[in-house]
Write an enzyme that holds these catalytic residues in place. Structure first.
Site, PDB file in Angstrom:
ATOM      1  N   ALA A  25       0.831  -1.210   0.000  1.00 34.73           N
ATOM      2  CA  ALA A  25       0.000   0.000   0.000  1.00 34.73           C
ATOM      3  C   ALA A  25       0.863   1.256   0.000  1.00 34.73           C
ATOM      4  O   ALA A  25       0.509   2.267  -0.619  1.00 34.73           O
ATOM      5  CB  ALA A  25      -0.932  -0.007   1.202  1.00 34.73           C
TER       6      ALA A  25
ATOM      7  N   THR B 159      -9.617 -13.344  -7.236  1.00 35.99           N
ATOM      8  CA  THR B 159      -9.327 -12.294  -8.201  1.00 35.99           C
ATOM      9  C   THR B 159      -9.111 -10.990  -7.448  1.00 35.99           C
ATOM     10  O   THR B 159      -9.956 -10.569  -6.665  1.00 35.99           O
ATOM     11  CB  THR B 159     -10.464 -12.150  -9.230  1.00 35.99           C
ATOM     12  OG1 THR B 159     -10.531 -13.343 -10.017  1.00 35.99           O
ATOM     13  CG2 THR B 159     -10.225 -10.967 -10.157  1.00 35.99           C
TER      14      THR B 159
ATOM     15  N   GLU C 254      -8.500  -6.900  -7.469  1.00 36.99           N
ATOM     16  CA  GLU C 254      -8.861  -5.712  -8.259  1.00 36.99           C
ATOM     17  C   GLU C 254      -7.832  -4.633  -7.949  1.00 36.99           C
ATOM     18  O   GLU C 254      -8.048  -3.778  -7.104  1.00 36.99           O
ATOM     19  CB  GLU C 254     -10.265  -5.250  -7.894  1.00 36.99           C
ATOM     20  CG  GLU C 254     -11.321  -6.322  -8.047  1.00 36.99           C
ATOM     21  CD  GLU C 254     -12.061  -6.601  -6.753  1.00 36.99           C
ATOM     22  OE1 GLU C 254     -11.789  -5.933  -5.743  1.00 36.99           O
ATOM     23  OE2 GLU C 254     -12.910  -7.490  -6.761  1.00 36.99           O
TER      24      GLU C 254
END
EC number: 3.5.4.30
Length: 185
Positions: free
Chosen positions: A103, A125, A127
């Site tokens: 981050a 998955t 994003e």
């Protein structure tokens, strides 16, 4: 209740939670690290509107690749897979959180899809989006996020029992399948 390290290890070793491939060195005090896979999908720039109810607009205008790394450019949105596939029983849910070190490079791991239902099986998955002003290279195999496990009561209809479980057993970065939902007024 959030599972702690010894509880996570115990449930994985007894086969109650599935993690494949499993590396015990990835266990953290309250989570297990997950790693970036090598399959990536993204939308190409353009003016065509994506309508979640129209399959062709969701699945068209995309590119994908399998690679050992990918450069995320500022503002770029990419779907990626986790290296690990997981399997949850009917009384454990999970959430995915980004690692703070990732981050701090400006990489968001998930937009809003961070909840994993009881009964889910498959790879996750991601994003991903780069909110940095500079490009960032991401490498397949690098620890990128953490799975936190929560115990719950047994689900009456866990994800793997749902007839409309759109992402069950997915093994690569998967585009939205919202178009499979019934349109509601």
């Amino acid at each position: 209740m959030i599972l702690v390290d010894w509880q996570i290890t115990d449930r994985i070793e007894r086969g109650y939670i599935g993690i494949d491939p499993y590396n015990p060195e990835l266990i953290q005090p309250n989570s297990i690290d997950i790693r970036l896979g090598n399959h990536f999908v993204w939308y190409t720039p353009g003016d065509e509107i994506i309508d979640p109810y129209i399959r062709d607009t969701v699945t068209g205008g995309t590119e994908e690749m399998t690679a050992e790394s990918i450069v995320l450019h500022p503002g770029q949105f990419v779907l990626a897979e986790t290296m690990e596939a997981i399997r949850l029983p009917d009384n454990i849910v999970a959430s995915i959180e980004g690692k703070s070190s990732i981050a701090r490079l400006g990489i968001e791991l998930h937009q809003t899809g961070g909840w994993i239902d009881a009964g889910f099986a498959g790879s996750i998955t991601l994003e991903m989006c780069n909110v940095n002003q500079r490009p960032v290279r991401m490498h397949a195999g690098m620890p990128i996020g953490q799975l936190v496990f929560y115990t719950t009561e047994r689900a009456l209809c866990p994800y793997n029992a749902k007839k409309d479980a759109k992402y069950l057993n997915q093994r690569q970065a998967t585009l939205s399948r919202y178009y499979e939902n019934k349109k509601r007024a």
